[in-house]
Enzyme design. Structure first.
Site, PDB file in Angstrom:
ATOM      1  N   ARG A  30     -18.140  31.744  31.149  1.00  0.00           N
ATOM      2  CA  ARG A  30     -19.367  31.005  31.478  1.00  0.00           C
ATOM      3  C   ARG A  30     -19.985  31.548  32.766  1.00  0.00           C
ATOM      4  O   ARG A  30     -21.205  31.690  32.859  1.00  0.00           O
ATOM      5  CB  ARG A  30     -19.075  29.514  31.622  1.00  0.00           C
ATOM      6  CG  ARG A  30     -18.736  28.820  30.314  1.00  0.00           C
ATOM      7  CD  ARG A  30     -18.553  27.335  30.493  1.00  0.00           C
ATOM      8  NE  ARG A  30     -19.804  26.644  30.784  1.00  0.00           N
ATOM      9  CZ  ARG A  30     -19.898  25.389  31.200  1.00  0.00           C
ATOM     10  NH1 ARG A  30     -18.796  24.689  31.410  1.00  0.00           N
ATOM     11  NH2 ARG A  30     -21.074  24.839  31.430  1.00  0.00           N
ATOM     12  N   CYS A  58     -19.788  23.613  39.630  1.00  0.00           N
ATOM     13  CA  CYS A  58     -19.321  23.880  38.268  1.00  0.00           C
ATOM     14  C   CYS A  58     -20.508  23.626  37.356  1.00  0.00           C
ATOM     15  O   CYS A  58     -21.644  23.909  37.734  1.00  0.00           O
ATOM     16  CB  CYS A  58     -18.114  23.014  37.917  1.00  0.00           C
ATOM     17  SG  CYS A  58     -18.406  21.229  38.052  1.00  0.00           S
TER      18      CYS A  58
END
Length: 274
Positions: free
Chosen positions: A182, A238
């Site tokens: 990611r 995050c």
């Protein structure tokens, strides 16, 4: 038996189930099914534990910007903490989940952000408790009257403007806590745009624990952050300010204090890229 400033084990908690100075909070949750954790809690939980839901209790409503899990309204959260019987800087709060601290660490960070340092995570979480056949039930404990007077650490937070300004500062480190694929933009299962904040380094939150949900030894926690100890400031993010708290937990364990949470995370950042 283990009881430290940041962590307790199941053996210690089992021996303190009736301790009036201890409040246990179940934080189990699944992003794909927001009601799952509450239903699991209603079926079975550590004896005496309360439940806090990531979406309903530990976050506020999603807006156009601010990310997928904006920080909760602190007045509302303060009342919730008091209803669990938490007394500011007296009660020891033990938070657990079954996801390698992913959701329990959010509660850990929020309590400390509001000035309550007496909060620990349960090593091994729900799985370890079950493995040891320690007491569980489905009884919902009654609300209590605690005394929670928040003293927020406003300097523990970073917003998008602060992150943008920090991109050009050599002594500020921006840490992306998501899985490496990611971070690299190779995959994006949740947010509409793949990628990461330019200049950020990657330290996946799952490195903090092993696959069974036990915290890695202190030496490993220190090694994770060795390259960044000279930074004047560390901004951690995050996807939406949740699993970043696992890295913030690890940083605290390693003795690194100059940290901030970019609570909006990548979901906030990419909301400005559309």
């Amino acid at each position: 038996m283990r009881h430290t400033k940041y962590l307790v084990d199941s053996e210690w908690l089992e021996q303190n189930l009736d301790n009036p100075q201890v409040v246990i909070v179940d934080c189990r949750f699944q992003l794909a099914d927001p009601n799952w954790g509450r239903s699991q809690y209603r079926a079975s939980h550590i004896q005496g534990a309360y439940y806090l839901n990531l979406d309903r209790d530990l976050s506020s409503e999603v807006q156009l910007h601010g990310g997928r899990h904006p920080l909760p309204n602190m007045d509302v959260l303060t009342h919730k903490f008091a209803s669990l019987g938490i007394i500011q800087q007296e009660t020891l709060v033990v938070a657990y989940d079954d996801s390698r601290f992913a959701f329990a660490a959010r509660l850990w960070w929020l309590l400390r952000y509001l000035g309550h340092d007496r909060v620990v995570l349960l090593d091994g979480g729900w799985q370890d408790w079950l493995k040891r056949n320690y007491p569980v039930n489905n009884a919902i404990p009654e609300a209590k009257s605690g005394n929670f007077s928040p003293q927020p650490h406003g300097d523990w937070l970073a917003d998008i403007n602060m992150v943008k300004a920090s991109q050009s500062k050599e002594r500020v480190t921006i840490i992306d806590s998501r899985d490496r694929d990611r971070y690299l933009g190779l995959t994006e299962p949740i947010d509409p745009i793949a990628g990461s904040i330019a200049g950020a380094v990657n330290s996946p939150w799952k490195q903090v624990s092993n696959e069974l949900g036990y915290l890695q030894p202190l030496e490993i926690q220190q090694q994770l952050w060795q390259d960044y100890r000279s930074a004047e400031e560390i901004i951690v993010y995050c996807g939406s300010g949740v699993t970043a708290c696992v890295n913030l937990f690890s940083l605290a364990l390693a003795g690194v204090q100059n940290t901030k949470l970019y609570a909006g995370g990548w979901s906030d950042w990419c909301s400005y890229l559309n």
